[in-house]
Design an enzyme around this catalytic site. Structure first.
Site, PDB file in Angstrom:
ATOM      1  N   CYS A 186       0.835  -1.197   0.000  1.00  0.00           N
ATOM      2  CA  CYS A 186       0.000   0.000   0.000  1.00  0.00           C
ATOM      3  C   CYS A 186       0.863   1.237   0.000  1.00  0.00           C
ATOM      4  O   CYS A 186       1.658   1.441   0.909  1.00  0.00           O
ATOM      5  CB  CYS A 186      -0.916   0.009   1.219  1.00  0.00           C
ATOM      6  SG  CYS A 186      -1.900   1.504   1.359  1.00  0.00           S
ATOM      7  N   GLY A 187       0.714   2.062  -1.008  1.00  0.00           N
ATOM      8  CA  GLY A 187       1.504   3.272  -1.094  1.00  0.00           C
ATOM      9  C   GLY A 187       0.784   4.492  -0.595  1.00  0.00           C
ATOM     10  O   GLY A 187       1.407   5.470  -0.218  1.00  0.00           O
TER      11      GLY A 187
END
Length: 275
Positions: free
Chosen positions: A117-118
């Site tokens: 998850c960025g």
């Protein structure tokens, strides 16, 4: 087999009533701390920007690709130097050019992000969208649909670490004739794309407005945002796009293709570029 991106681990493999001990290959996952160094009001400043879990390799590309897709830097000329810390191979310091002071206040991101998850570290919804310098660029080129069919086979042929471990995402770049240009792999899909964009930024190849980006998995919002930051007009994914990815692709004037296979695909936005 042992490289910086692959390690071995003894496992027990069960097959029906049989069991055997053997070595299995794993994709390495380690933290990378990205720091920036610059001059501010005559003082030397160094700040930690992010820690991301990544597969070692192409760390310099990952660092500058991250800084670019976050809107902190806008060109290769703003980079004075890139180096691993002499005390920690999992820390990269990007030194900015003299006279360039970044606006870090807009980077509302928690210090740690996972490989999967960025944007989950973003402090607010408003902080998610990043403005591209290449927004609203005009183009009039089209692709024959047959040109897209072989791309999945090409990305599989170039995914060396995935072939060994089965544990990595990939982002691949092609020109508009379907010619393979480069590929980057990582345990994090957003890291793989940052590595790819970082490589093109360091080579002064941006914008990528006459290129095709192929994603080995699904098309998430953040991947479309990063592609838009690099001026990419056509994104194809082997998996499905999310609703927000489709919305952003539409707003960006991007052609977004999902479920790409050797003989079929879905066009979600920008169908005018596909003949």
């Amino acid at each position: 087999m042992e490289t910086s991106s692959i390690t071995s681990h003894k496992i027990i493999r069960i097959n029906g009533d049989d069991a055997e001990e053997l070595d299995d290959h794993l994709a390495v996952e380690e933290p990378l701390e990205i720091q920036v160094a610059f001059q501010s009001e005559g003082r030397k400043e160094r700040k930690s920007i992010s820690v991301t879990m990544r597969t070692p390799g192409n760390d310099h590309e990952l660092a500058v690709g991250f800084l670019f897709t976050e809107g902190i830097i806008h060109s290769q000329s703003q980079i004075g130097g890139i180096a691993h810390s002499p005390f920690d191979e999992n820390r990269v310091v990007v030194t900015f050019s003299a006279g360039f002071e970044p606006k870090l206040g807009s980077l509302e991101r928690n210090f740690y992000t996972t490989s999967s998850c960025g944007v989950c570290g973003k402090a607010s919804i408003d902080a998610i969208k990043t403005k591209s310098a290449y927004a609203n660029a005009q183009d009039n080129w089209v692709l024959k649909k047959e040109l897209l069919y072989p791309l999945t086979e090409q990305i599989a042929r170039h995914q060396n670490t995935f072939e060994t471990t089965g544990g990595l995402h990939a982002s691949a770049l092609f020109d508009i004739s379907g010619q393979f240009l480069m590929l980057r792999e990582d345990v994090g899909r957003h890291n793989a794309l940052d590595k790819l964009i970082g490589a093109t930024l360091l080579a002064n190849q941006l914008p990528l407005d006459k290129h095709i980006l192929l994603l080995s998995g699904r098309a998430s919002f953040e991947l479309i945002q990063k592609a838009a930051m690099a001026g990419i007009a056509v994104v194809a994914a082997i998996g499905a796009p999310s609703s927000l990815a489709v919305q952003l692709a539409e707003e960006s004037g991007m052609t977004l293709i999902g479920f790409l296979k050797s003989n079929k695909f879905n066009i979600y936005t920008g169908h005018h570029r596909i003949r």
